[in-house]
Structures are given as structure tokens and as C-alpha cells.
Enzyme design. Sequence first.
Site, PDB file in Angstrom:
ATOM      1  N   CYS A  99       0.759  -1.307  -0.047  1.00 25.37           N
ATOM      2  CA  CYS A  99      -0.058   0.168  -0.028  1.00 25.37           C
ATOM      3  C   CYS A  99       0.834   1.389  -0.219  1.00 25.37           C
ATOM      4  O   CYS A  99       1.745   1.076   0.363  1.00 25.37           O
ATOM      5  CB  CYS A  99      -0.906   0.115   1.124  1.00 25.37           C
ATOM      6  SG  CYS A  99      -1.868  -1.433   1.431  1.00 25.37           S
ATOM      7  N   GLU A 159      17.529 -17.416  -9.507  1.00 26.88           N
ATOM      8  CA  GLU A 159      17.279 -15.738  -9.646  1.00 26.88           C
ATOM      9  C   GLU A 159      16.634 -15.591 -11.173  1.00 26.88           C
ATOM     10  O   GLU A 159      15.668 -15.159 -11.381  1.00 26.88           O
ATOM     11  CB  GLU A 159      18.404 -14.860  -9.415  1.00 26.88           C
ATOM     12  CG  GLU A 159      18.159 -13.412  -9.606  1.00 26.88           C
ATOM     13  CD  GLU A 159      16.896 -12.800  -8.887  1.00 26.88           C
ATOM     14  OE1 GLU A 159      16.390 -13.546  -8.042  1.00 26.88           O
ATOM     15  OE2 GLU A 159      16.287 -11.860  -9.466  1.00 26.88           O
ATOM     16  N   LYS A 214       6.107  -4.355  -4.660  1.00 25.59           N
ATOM     17  CA  LYS A 214       7.518  -4.120  -4.326  1.00 25.59           C
ATOM     18  C   LYS A 214       8.053  -4.052  -2.932  1.00 25.59           C
ATOM     19  O   LYS A 214       9.225  -4.567  -2.829  1.00 25.59           O
ATOM     20  CB  LYS A 214       7.867  -2.521  -4.834  1.00 25.59           C
ATOM     21  CG  LYS A 214       9.276  -2.179  -5.011  1.00 25.59           C
ATOM     22  CD  LYS A 214       9.921  -2.838  -6.060  1.00 25.59           C
ATOM     23  CE  LYS A 214      11.410  -2.624  -6.074  1.00 25.59           C
ATOM     24  NZ  LYS A 214      11.985  -3.441  -6.891  1.00 25.59           N
ATOM     25  N   LYS A 267      12.906 -14.487 -11.975  1.00 23.45           N
ATOM     26  CA  LYS A 267      12.519 -13.051 -12.840  1.00 23.45           C
ATOM     27  C   LYS A 267      11.492 -13.526 -13.840  1.00 23.45           C
ATOM     28  O   LYS A 267      10.501 -12.999 -13.982  1.00 23.45           O
ATOM     29  CB  LYS A 267      13.779 -12.728 -13.420  1.00 23.45           C
ATOM     30  CG  LYS A 267      14.719 -11.672 -13.096  1.00 23.45           C
ATOM     31  CD  LYS A 267      14.270 -10.454 -12.317  1.00 23.45           C
ATOM     32  CE  LYS A 267      13.385 -10.562 -10.988  1.00 23.45           C
ATOM     33  NZ  LYS A 267      14.130 -10.368  -9.905  1.00 23.45           N
ATOM     34  N   TRP A 319      -3.384  -2.446  -1.302  1.00 20.10           N
ATOM     35  CA  TRP A 319      -3.039  -3.999  -1.761  1.00 20.10           C
ATOM     36  C   TRP A 319      -3.674  -4.812  -0.739  1.00 20.10           C
ATOM     37  O   TRP A 319      -3.506  -4.977   0.276  1.00 20.10           O
ATOM     38  CB  TRP A 319      -1.475  -4.111  -1.682  1.00 20.10           C
ATOM     39  CG  TRP A 319      -0.908  -5.509  -2.576  1.00 20.10           C
ATOM     40  CD1 TRP A 319      -0.823  -5.590  -3.769  1.00 20.10           C
ATOM     41  CD2 TRP A 319      -0.898  -6.752  -1.889  1.00 20.10           C
ATOM     42  NE1 TRP A 319      -0.225  -6.891  -4.074  1.00 20.10           N
ATOM     43  CE2 TRP A 319      -0.340  -7.547  -2.797  1.00 20.10           C
ATOM     44  CE3 TRP A 319      -0.785  -7.132  -0.526  1.00 20.10           C
ATOM     45  CZ2 TRP A 319       0.152  -8.920  -2.471  1.00 20.10           C
ATOM     46  CZ3 TRP A 319      -0.618  -8.485  -0.218  1.00 20.10           C
ATOM     47  CH2 TRP A 319      -0.296  -9.515  -1.352  1.00 20.10           C
ATOM     48  N   ASN A 362      -1.207   2.164   6.329  1.00 19.00           N
ATOM     49  CA  ASN A 362      -0.573   1.107   5.604  1.00 19.00           C
ATOM     50  C   ASN A 362      -0.013   0.152   6.679  1.00 19.00           C
ATOM     51  O   ASN A 362       0.039   0.557   7.822  1.00 19.00           O
ATOM     52  CB  ASN A 362       1.004   1.679   5.098  1.00 19.00           C
ATOM     53  CG  ASN A 362       0.613   2.279   3.756  1.00 19.00           C
ATOM     54  OD1 ASN A 362      -0.281   2.274   3.384  1.00 19.00           O
ATOM     55  ND2 ASN A 362       1.685   2.591   3.255  1.00 19.00           N
ATOM     56  N   GLY A 363      -0.006  -1.305   6.571  1.00 17.05           N
ATOM     57  CA  GLY A 363       0.343  -2.176   7.448  1.00 17.05           C
ATOM     58  C   GLY A 363      -0.897  -2.976   7.704  1.00 17.05           C
ATOM     59  O   GLY A 363      -1.744  -3.146   7.070  1.00 17.05           O
ATOM     60  N   GLU A 405       8.281 -14.179 -12.174  1.00 19.44           N
ATOM     61  CA  GLU A 405       7.630 -13.038 -11.776  1.00 19.44           C
ATOM     62  C   GLU A 405       7.022 -11.927 -12.975  1.00 19.44           C
ATOM     63  O   GLU A 405       5.709 -11.599 -12.972  1.00 19.44           O
ATOM     64  CB  GLU A 405       8.467 -11.932 -11.088  1.00 19.44           C
ATOM     65  CG  GLU A 405       8.977 -12.211  -9.835  1.00 19.44           C
ATOM     66  CD  GLU A 405       9.795 -11.352  -9.206  1.00 19.44           C
ATOM     67  OE1 GLU A 405      10.976 -10.990  -9.840  1.00 19.44           O
ATOM     68  OE2 GLU A 405       9.576 -10.862  -7.938  1.00 19.44           O
ATOM     69  N   HIS A 429      17.657 -36.589 -10.372  1.00 16.30           N
ATOM     70  CA  HIS A 429      16.994 -37.198  -9.340  1.00 16.30           C
ATOM     71  C   HIS A 429      15.598 -36.718  -9.481  1.00 16.30           C
ATOM     72  O   HIS A 429      14.837 -36.550  -8.586  1.00 16.30           O
ATOM     73  CB  HIS A 429      17.731 -36.749  -8.078  1.00 16.30           C
ATOM     74  CG  HIS A 429      19.063 -37.153  -7.946  1.00 16.30           C
ATOM     75  ND1 HIS A 429      19.517 -38.326  -7.345  1.00 16.30           N
ATOM     76  CD2 HIS A 429      20.270 -36.398  -8.300  1.00 16.30           C
ATOM     77  CE1 HIS A 429      20.623 -38.525  -7.617  1.00 16.30           C
ATOM     78  NE2 HIS A 429      21.189 -37.274  -7.989  1.00 16.30           N
ATOM     79  N   ARG A 467       4.813   0.207  -6.598  1.00 15.46           N
ATOM     80  CA  ARG A 467       4.766  -0.537  -5.230  1.00 15.46           C
ATOM     81  C   ARG A 467       3.704  -1.946  -5.487  1.00 15.46           C
ATOM     82  O   ARG A 467       3.776  -2.994  -4.566  1.00 15.46           O
ATOM     83  CB  ARG A 467       4.372  -0.075  -3.997  1.00 15.46           C
ATOM     84  CG  ARG A 467       5.259   1.144  -3.727  1.00 15.46           C
ATOM     85  CD  ARG A 467       4.705   2.031  -2.388  1.00 15.46           C
ATOM     86  NE  ARG A 467       5.083   1.225  -1.271  1.00 15.46           N
ATOM     87  CZ  ARG A 467       6.150   1.225  -0.169  1.00 15.46           C
ATOM     88  NH1 ARG A 467       7.173   1.941  -0.577  1.00 15.46           N
ATOM     89  NH2 ARG A 467       6.049   0.430   0.644  1.00 15.46           N
TER      90      ARG A 467
HETATM   91  C1  AGP Z   1      12.310  -9.401  -6.678  1.00 18.59           C
HETATM   92  O1  AGP Z   1      12.043  -9.491  -8.147  1.00 18.59           O
HETATM   93  C2  AGP Z   1      10.738  -9.655  -6.074  1.00 18.59           C
HETATM   94  N1  AGP Z   1       9.891  -8.512  -6.213  1.00 18.59           N
HETATM   95  C3  AGP Z   1      10.958 -10.231  -4.567  1.00 18.59           C
HETATM   96  O2  AGP Z   1      11.447 -11.295  -4.618  1.00 18.59           O
HETATM   97  C4  AGP Z   1      11.661  -9.167  -3.535  1.00 18.59           C
HETATM   98  O3  AGP Z   1      13.157  -9.657  -3.594  1.00 18.59           O
HETATM   99  C5  AGP Z   1      11.579  -9.784  -2.068  1.00 18.59           C
HETATM  100  O4  AGP Z   1      10.215  -9.549  -1.957  1.00 18.59           O
HETATM  101  C6  AGP Z   1      12.252  -8.990  -0.839  1.00 18.59           C
HETATM  102  O5  AGP Z   1      12.368  -7.859  -1.092  1.00 18.59           O
HETATM  103  P1  AGP Z   1      13.331  -7.047  -0.239  1.00 18.59           P
HETATM  104  O6  AGP Z   1      14.467  -7.057  -1.052  1.00 18.59           O
HETATM  105  O7  AGP Z   1      12.821  -5.412  -0.341  1.00 18.59           O
HETATM  106  O8  AGP Z   1      13.363  -7.386   1.175  1.00 18.59           O
END
Ligand code: AGP
Length: 609
Positions: free
Chosen positions: A2, A482, A604, A486, A74, A100-101, A489, A505, A27
Amino acid sequence: MCGIVGYTGADEAQGILIEGLTRLEYRGYDSAGVAIEQDGALDVICRKGKVSGLAHTLAHFDFTGTCGIGHTRWATHGRPSEANAHPHTSCAGDIAVVHNGIIENFAELREELIGRGHVFKSDTDTEVAAHLVEEAYADTGDLQSAVVHAASRLIGAYGLAVVCAHEPGVIVVTRKDSPIVVGRGARGSYVASDIIAMIDAARDVVVLADGQVARLTPEGVAFFDEAGNPLDPPVTHVDWDVDVAEKGGYPDFMLKEIHEQPRVIRDTLAGRLSAGALEIDELDLSPEELDLIDRVYVIACGTSYHAGLIAKNLIEGWARIPCEVEVASEFRYRNPIITPTTLVVAVSQSGETADTLAAIRDARVRGAKVFGITNVVGSPVARESDGVIYTKANKEIAVASTKSFLGQVVSLTLLAMLLAQAKGKLKTSQIRLLFRELADTAEQVERILADDAAVEEAALACKDATSALFIGRGMGAAVSYEGALKLKEISYLHAEAYAAGEMKHGPIALIDEGFPVIAIATKSPVYDKVVSNLQESKARGAMVVAIATEGDEDIRAHADHVIYIPKVRDAFSAITASVPLQLFARAIAVARGCDVDQPRNLAKSVTVE
Ligand code: AGP
């Protein structure tokens, strides 16, 4: 997740709030709303969907009020809908709250408030705050003390901004475990959950601490503690380029940020080597104290966790200290072995990830020294750690991390070198050589970015797949995780990553004709082993995309598509090999028509558990 914005000043609030909310879109959110105070009343407009939809609706009203608050939501409690979007209001509609929260005790409070006659209009946890402020305001007739009283009833995390129709031009904000920044500009006072929302108007900002209260008026901002005593908190100057929030000619923020990576490497390394020795003064530990460290935990989530996997190889390889890498959501709920000589390294781009923060607190209670690696100055991770390394990526707008990941990898590489230096495992001459080669990766990444033809070709070949497998060994395994994340996502293409030795395996069962296998097959001590895995994949019909070292012509016999990257020492291969995988994921996402910068369901900053 949020986002909060607020403005009170000389100008009409509507446009300023929409601009701020637009800046916070990165975000992740599902609905948005504003409350604007005008002629002794509050006008509240909320819409499900994008901020542009809200702006469209507001255009019909053209409110002239000069004080208001806004929010991007969110969903956590209650589905995304207009009724659940913030601001939430009191029964009388004269008080509006954005939050927020998460309010953990909202169910009890809601029941209690309903028992006293309050009528709820949403399913959210936030609405209890509006009704609590309403009750307290009825007693005191003072918005500031009413907000403080309401906040004292809340358990959980909150950043709150509140306006009241009976106190024109006033916004009261407070927070606990959820960021709030307040700034004063030439045309009024601003509040936001993220500096970027107000960067054009206010560059000298106060990052509110837990329990602090700010009272914004058109004339300025006053700060108080919970008891109402005035405070004079430190002011932080924000010196980012304003164009951090612009695409600068790139079609999306993600591509822009991928291209910023050579600069990130250079900035992260700047000033770290002095007279042949590495220095990270911010860590605030003497070489003797560093030498005592006998166990390292890297805790993080998502992409930051993958940066940790890369660091494990370096910390154990160079400093010879056992290093465990753990997702923060697991670490915080188990009983890790921590002693006073344990170092916990918390990695977080946003510096606000709820699980990582909880793990930091837990580790410190258990007596560990905690280092934060974060991209956000003054963030909770920075404040709550014993020492911090900033990744110098500058604001990252695309939800999928790219440049901040590289900044994390480089920072962790420095930390591994520092530990090795303190333990006497690397000599000064070796440190100097490594540092020079690490710095050279900036130019090598530039070369990768200058020619993405092979990446585009491989991406086109894979774009219609329904699933993909990423494999590698050693550093290559960490990079594979990673790469797969990516791709998932931003393109919604299912991808899994495996240490290539695990193929037989289980995952090899997935492979049939045309199944994409993306392999990190750079020259390394395990190169031949990876090649064997490629042969096994090809023998079963896989379409192999290999990330390989320039000059390796042999690899062509085992791959359908080869993406060459410059030759670097294995320790730094994660830096160079990650870049084509970022480009690959983005190219597939674009080809599949996905929103590269704001993928569905993702936020984000993950500020709730
Ligand atoms: C990254 O592409 C992601 N959106 C997500 O995995 C992110 O790395 C994760 O939520 C951790 O966030 P941070 O690094 O802000 O703690």
C-alpha cells in the site's frame, strides 16, 4: 504494497495527490482513493483498479480543496473493491483515515466498536482506526490527541494519515513498523509512505520514527512524541535525480534499471579500497571483532535471498566461515544456533520486508551482531541493524528487482572479502587483485547490455512455452534460481531452477521435445559437469539455451541458443551471468504482452507477513 500520500498547502490537493499516487504505483496495488477536505466537509472518492481510473473520476468533480490524503491499497483484509479501498471514514463521515500495515487486533476492536453503535462499511482492518479516532475526537475535540489515542489501541503495524472536516488544513500522521516520511516544500506540507511520492516538491524530509506524531498544516510541520511533547527530529536531504521516477527514453522501468547496473557496480565500490585494504566503515566493527566471527547467516526473501546464495560461496570460499542462507520467514520461526560471535546479514532492497525485519529483531535478541544490506537510506532494516551497507542502486521502480540485486551481490562480495581480510585468509595483494577484477565487471556488464540480439532470439524461441527449467552448478545454481524467479514474476511462465546435479533425481522427467532448459554453462571448475547435463537434456529433446563464456565454440554442439558473456573469474560470474537472464525474462514478458513493471499480484515492498 500500500501507499500513502497527503498534502496541505496553497495549491489544489487533487492533482498533487494523483501525482503522488501515480509515483507509488510501482509498489503494487489493486485500488486507490482520496479524501479531500472542502468547505468544512470531506469528499471521499475510491476506485478499484488503476490510479488513472481514479483520476478520470476525479476529473468530473474537480475538487478545489487544498488539503487531502490518498492511498493505493494492496488487499490483505477483504477483497479488492471500492468499498474496501482507502480512505475509510467515521460513521459521521467527518474523519478519514488512510493506513499501511496490518491491525492484528482489528476483529476484537470491530466487535467492540459495533457494540457501541458504530456502523462498518468495509471488510478492512483499517476501518476500526477511523471509528476509534471518531470516538476519541468526540471526547477531546482535538485531532492530534484523538489519533494518538486511537493508535494506542492498535496492535500490529501502521502508518496512518488522518484528516478531519472540523480541523481544516490539518493532517495528522503517526506510525509503527510502517514507513512515513514528512516534508515541507515551497507550496505546502507533504506526507507519504515513500519519499518518491513527494520528490519534486520536498527534498528535505523527516523519516518518522515509531510512535512519533507529525501535524501538517499549510504553514509547516510540527513533530511530537506520544505524550504531546514537541520533538525536533533529524532532517534527511534526498539527492536522487528527479528522473529516477521517469523512464528516460526506455519503454519500461525494468529495462532502464537493467541498464543502470554498470553505474550501480561502480557506485557500490567507490571509496572502498584505501591503501590496498578494504574498508566498510559503516559496519562499525574493528578487524579484531570481525576476526572473531565464526558463523554467518544471511537472511532475506525472494531475490535478496538469491543474492545470499551467491554470497555463501564467497564467504565460505574466501573467509572459510560457515555460512547459512535462509529465507527470513523460516529463520524467524525456528530456533537457529546463535552465539555472540554469529554474524547475521539481513539483505533487503526495500529495507521494509516484514519477515526480514522480524528475523533481524529475533537475531539481535539472541545476541547476534546484525548487518543490514539495503537500498533505502533510513529504512527499518538500516535503522534496526548494528551496521549497514547501502547498495547505491538508487530508487528501484520496477517491481522485479534487477539493479538492486546486482548491488546486493556486489555488496556481499565486498563483505566476503572484508571477512577474509580480517581473518588473514586473503593477502593485501589478493584483495587488490580481486577488487580490480570486481570493478571490471562494470565494463563487462556494459558489453553484455550493448548487444542483446542473442537474448532476444532465445526469448522469442521460448515465449510460447508453458514451463522452463533453469540449471547450473556452484555459482551457476544460485544464478539459476534468480533467473527462474525473474521469468515467473514478470512473464507468468512457470519456471523452476535446480542445481544441475539434481537433474537425474527428478526434474529430467519434465523434459520432452522443445522443453526449454536454460543453463548457466560458463567456464568454471564445474563446466564439464554442466555440459554433461546439457547432453542429457538434448538427448531428450530439450531446447537448450546456454549462457556461456565468450570464445567457447564447443558449447554450440550442446545448445540451440548460446548467449555469450565476457570471461570473468568464477567468483564474479554471478554478476555477469545474471544480466542476460534479466534481459531474457523481460524479453519473454514483453513478447507475451505482460506488464513488465507491475506484474500481477506482486508488491514492491512486502510489509506484511
Ligand atoms: C524481486 O524481484 C521480488 N519482487 C521479491 O522477490 C523481493 O526480492 C522480495 O520480496 C524481497 O524484498 P526486499 O529485498 O525488499 O526485502
